[in-house]
Design a protein around this motif. Structure first.
Motif, short mmCIF file in Angstrom:
data_model
loop_
_atom_site.label_atom_id
_atom_site.label_comp_id
_atom_site.label_asym_id
_atom_site.label_seq_id
_atom_site.Cartn_x
_atom_site.Cartn_y
_atom_site.Cartn_z
N GLN A 142 116.84 -57.41 39.33
CA GLN A 142 116.08 -57.44 38.07
C GLN A 142 116.89 -58.14 36.98
N ILE B 26 108.23 -56.07 36.06
CA ILE B 26 108.48 -54.69 36.47
C ILE B 26 108.11 -53.72 35.35
N ASP B 27 108.48 -54.07 34.11
CA ASP B 27 108.21 -53.17 32.99
C ASP B 27 108.16 -53.99 31.70
N SER B 28 107.35 -53.54 30.75
CA SER B 28 107.27 -54.14 29.41
C SER B 28 107.67 -53.08 28.41
N LEU B 29 108.79 -53.32 27.71
CA LEU B 29 109.29 -52.34 26.76
C LEU B 29 108.53 -52.45 25.44
N TYR C 165 111.16 -57.65 28.41
CA TYR C 165 110.47 -57.50 29.68
C TYR C 165 111.51 -57.41 30.80
#
Length: 361
Positions: A37, A64-67, A80
């Motif tokens: 990542q 994977i993820d959006s902060l 991100y």
């Protein structure tokens, strides 16, 4: 003409510089391995009327993820978490950000995704593990259970009809009430037919023998002989004999006393007389009945008022035939065999699931 081209290029450069200075993007690394990542950060030098879209058109890369958006020093920052699962070089394309209804484009970034070198010649091989057995459930034994229940139902039906008693129809026959003497002789005859003492049931034999005599005395002499002790009964009969109320003699009363005492020893002291003694007591009992009568000149009122008595005979029970018994035994054996077969199959299947496969080298 040259001046015009110069001014146009200068305007484009200034516009691009102004966009790049307002919206910036950066990553913490441009080289990752498959599955690793990395962080993609977007910064905007404005805090009002800003629309940051979702990342799109990421060919070869995945979000994977959006902060959440943070505000730091009058800047909007959104981070991100990205990764890639295919090796190669992939671009993060330009993203469009709207600031006060005006579109701004970010820079595109190149990300290199490399594979992890694996030397398969040095990897230790392990045997293939067996399938882990699951806990038993109702469905595992449902078929066997249904078969067993069906067979039990069939066997129960066969047993019901095979061992069914005859209809409980009472057969009523009217017979005249027997005289005490005739009833006593009949009781002795029925006792002989039972063959009690011949089958080592001496206690029961003497109990029924004395019951016949006491019942005779109670009906013939109107004495409560059933509830009276041996000594009390003998004293009562002796008094009756002294007053000539009964037609007997002292020898008969003495025989009765000895017979009742012998019966008490058998019933309470576990005495076991010999066969000839038992036969002698049987003859003495009949002799007592023959020589112990009420001394009356007229017929007893009890005999005068003889009323027919209703004797209820129990219906006979039909015993199952030999063929039915054999069939029942065969059915029971079949049931036991099916249950054993089902259990053995279940145990075999369970053991096969728990054994690991060890033939892989």
């Amino acid at each position: 003409m040259k001046k015009l081209l110069f001014y146009i290029s200068l305007f484009i450069s200034a516009f691009a510089f102004s966009q790049s200075s307002i919206v910036k993007v950066e990553v913490d690394t441009t080289n990752i391995r498959i599955g690793e990542q990395f962080q993609y950060k977007m910064s905007v030098d404005e805090t009002e009327n800003v629309i940051i879209p979702k990342l799109e058109n990421l060919n070869g890369l995945e979000v994977i993820d959006s902060l959440k958006i943070d505000t730091i020093n009058n800047k909007l920052i959104r981070k991100y978490i990205l990764t890639g699962f295919d090796s190669g070089a992939f671009y993060i394309p330009q993203q469009q950000v709207f600031i006060k209804n005006q579109a701004f484009l970010t820079d595109s970034l190149l990300i290199n995704v490399t594979t992890v070198p694996v030397d398969t010649t040095k990897i230790k091989k392990f045997p293939i593990k067996g399938i882990k057995g699951e806990p038993y459930q109702f469905d595992d034994f449902k078929t066997i259970l249904f078969w067993v229940l069906g067979i039990l139902l069939f066997v129960g039906t066969v047993l019901y009809f095979a061992l069914k008693r005859t209809q409980n129809n009472e057969v009523r026959t009217a017979e005249p009430l027997l005289a005490p003497y005739q009833e006593a002789l009949r009781g002795l005859k029925l006792l002989d037919e039972k063959l009690l003492w011949q089958n080592n049931k001496i206690k029961q034999y003497y109990s029924e023998l004395t019951d016949v005599i006491r019942h005779y005395i109670e009906r013939e002499l109107h004495v409560p002989a059933q509830e009276t002790t041996t000594n009390g009964l003998i004293e009562t009969l002796s008094d009756f004999n002294d007053t000539k109320s009964i037609n007997t003699n002292k020898e008969t009363i003495k025989k009765l006393e000895l017979l009742l005492q012998q019966a008490d020893l058998v019933k309470f002291a576990k005495s076991k007389p010999m066969a000839h003694e038992i036969e002698s007591d049987r003859n003495i009992a009949e002799n007592i009945i023959n020589n112990l009568k009420l001394n009356i000149t007229e017929t007893s009122p009890e005999i005068k008022n003889i009323q027919p008595v209703i004797i209820v005979e129990k219906p006979t029970v039909k015993k199952p035939t030999v063929i039915i018994r054999v069939l029942l035994i065969l059915l029971i054996l079949v049931i036991v065999g099916l249950i054993s077969y089902g259990l053995s199959k279940a145990v075999t299947l369970s053991n096969s699931l728990k054994q690991p496969i060890t033939n892989v080298k």
